[in-house]
Design an enzyme around this catalytic site. Structure first.
Site, PDB file in Angstrom:
ATOM      1  N   HIS A 214       0.828  -1.212   0.000  1.00 25.39           N
ATOM      2  CA  HIS A 214       0.000   0.000   0.000  1.00 25.39           C
ATOM      3  C   HIS A 214       0.861   1.261   0.000  1.00 25.39           C
ATOM      4  O   HIS A 214       0.368   2.347   0.325  1.00 25.39           O
ATOM      5  CB  HIS A 214      -0.919   0.001   1.218  1.00 25.39           C
ATOM      6  CG  HIS A 214      -1.750  -1.228   1.360  1.00 25.39           C
ATOM      7  ND1 HIS A 214      -2.590  -1.660   0.355  1.00 25.39           N
ATOM      8  CD2 HIS A 214      -1.858  -2.135   2.371  1.00 25.39           C
ATOM      9  CE1 HIS A 214      -3.190  -2.768   0.750  1.00 25.39           C
ATOM     10  NE2 HIS A 214      -2.750  -3.084   1.955  1.00 25.39           N
TER      11      HIS A 214
ATOM     12  N   HIS B 135      -7.113  -4.701  -1.173  1.00 21.65           N
ATOM     13  CA  HIS B 135      -6.473  -6.003  -1.366  1.00 21.65           C
ATOM     14  C   HIS B 135      -7.092  -6.752  -2.541  1.00 21.65           C
ATOM     15  O   HIS B 135      -6.851  -7.943  -2.721  1.00 21.65           O
ATOM     16  CB  HIS B 135      -6.615  -6.866  -0.105  1.00 21.65           C
ATOM     17  CG  HIS B 135      -6.113  -6.214   1.128  1.00 21.65           C
ATOM     18  ND1 HIS B 135      -6.948  -5.677   2.075  1.00 21.65           N
ATOM     19  CD2 HIS B 135      -4.850  -5.998   1.561  1.00 21.65           C
ATOM     20  CE1 HIS B 135      -6.227  -5.158   3.052  1.00 21.65           C
ATOM     21  NE2 HIS B 135      -4.958  -5.334   2.762  1.00 21.65           N
TER      22      HIS B 135
END
Length: 329
Positions: A56, A218
């Site tokens: 991320h 995700h």
């Protein structure tokens, strides 16, 4: 899979080592750990720790430094860090005033951070935490019980980091964080999927001429898939979802974050923001502050998210505008 890596199993280790050696004046990596800590001494205030799975970037290590995080714990790609790694970050960040944890609402993150809190308390370190759950797209998705924690987490880092630097104690930070969380909402979309290096293929299939609303960071499924359409139509859908959540009125004040999911260039983010700002103006919304950029990604996913924070306290805007010394703000 085409990526600029060595062995897929070494991605996180080598990334963290590269980050620390590229910015030795700002960051240090604790040996034999996946913790990035601010290089300067932790000041005599509450320490702030966050983290989660890698993939991320720049979240979360890119926000370590003066005015934001004391430390970030970086799990394997899309995988929660372990309690012992989190405990290492907590102990490194405590200077006698306790440690506040900013946790994204994913089952593994919540469980492991809570276990680390218990371990820290057993060692005499006072802690408190907030579980950020800003994603309004869907509830109870893959990885999550309840709403997911996504890009709004970065605004939480910035606001809580500001108040910690101002000397607020753990109880005061907890109260502020809860108020911010109650007024923080995000929704996103994806044009392509991300590829986890050790998996070697995209996390989901999506047609070349399609995109999906509400996708998670995700690769969790969203709530609607459509054929590709102009940016202004995408903006209209996301703004309408946020309007329904807030039930806002003309004159309400917000701050706005337009965030790249990793593969969307600034050109497209600014086009999207241009459409969003017109929609908000038509609604009579008072936009107090705007940030456009890449802050909470999903590796190389093409897509974006739109975060709004309703301004219940004007000092939150001051907190977001305050200067910091971190890599990625």
């Amino acid at each position: 899979m085409k990526k600029i890596i060595n062995q897929p199993s070494d991605v996180v280790n080598e990334m963290l080592q590269g980050m620390a050696t590229a910015h030795p004046e700002l960051l240090e990596r604790f040996s034999d750990s996946q913790v990035i800590h601010r290089k300067a001494d932790t000041p005599d205030v509450v320490g702030i720790v966050s983290g989660g799975g890698s993939g991320h970037e720049p979240s979360h290590a890119g926000f370590v430094g003066e005015g934001m995080l004391s430390a970030a714990v970086c799990g394997e790609v899309f995988t929660s860090p372990t309690p012992d790694q989190i405990l290492t970050a907590i102990k490194a960040s405590d200077n006698g005033k306790g440690v506040f944890l900013v946790i994204k609402n994913y089952t593994g993150d919540v469980m492991n951070f809570e276990m680390a809190q218990e371990l820290a308390e057993a060692e005499g370190i006072e802690t408190s935490s907030i579980v950020v759950n800003d994603d309004i797209a869907i509830e109870d998705s893959t990885f999550t019980a309840g709403k997911r924690g996504v890009a709004g987490t970065v605004l939480m880092h910035k606001i809580i980091g500001y108040y910690a630097k101002e000397g607020k104690n753990l109880d005061e930070l907890t109260e502020i964080a809860n108020k911010v969380n109650d007024n923080l909402n995000t929704i996103g979309l994806a044009l392509t999927a991300a590829t986890v290096p050790e998996v070697g293929k995209p996390g989901f299939d999506i047609e070349d001429d399609a995109f999906e609303y509400g996708i998670g960071i995700h690769g969790e499924p969203g709530y609607k898939r459509e054929k590709i359409k102009p940016a202004k139509e995408m903006a209209k859908e996301l703004v309408s979802q946020l309007k329904a959540t807030y039930n806002w009125e003309a004159g309400d004040s917000f701050v706005v974050l337009v965030n790249s999911m990793g593969g969307t260039p600034l050109m497209e983010l600014y086009i999207f923001w241009n459409d969003v700002q017109q929609l908000l103006a038509d609604e009579g919304i008072d936009v107090k502050w705007v940030k456009v950029g890449e802050l909470m990604t999903s590796i190389e996913m093409q897509g974006l998210s739109l975060t709004l924070l309703k301004v219940e306290d004007n000092e939150w805007v001051d907190a977001l505008k305050a200067p910091v010394d971190v890599l990625a703000w």
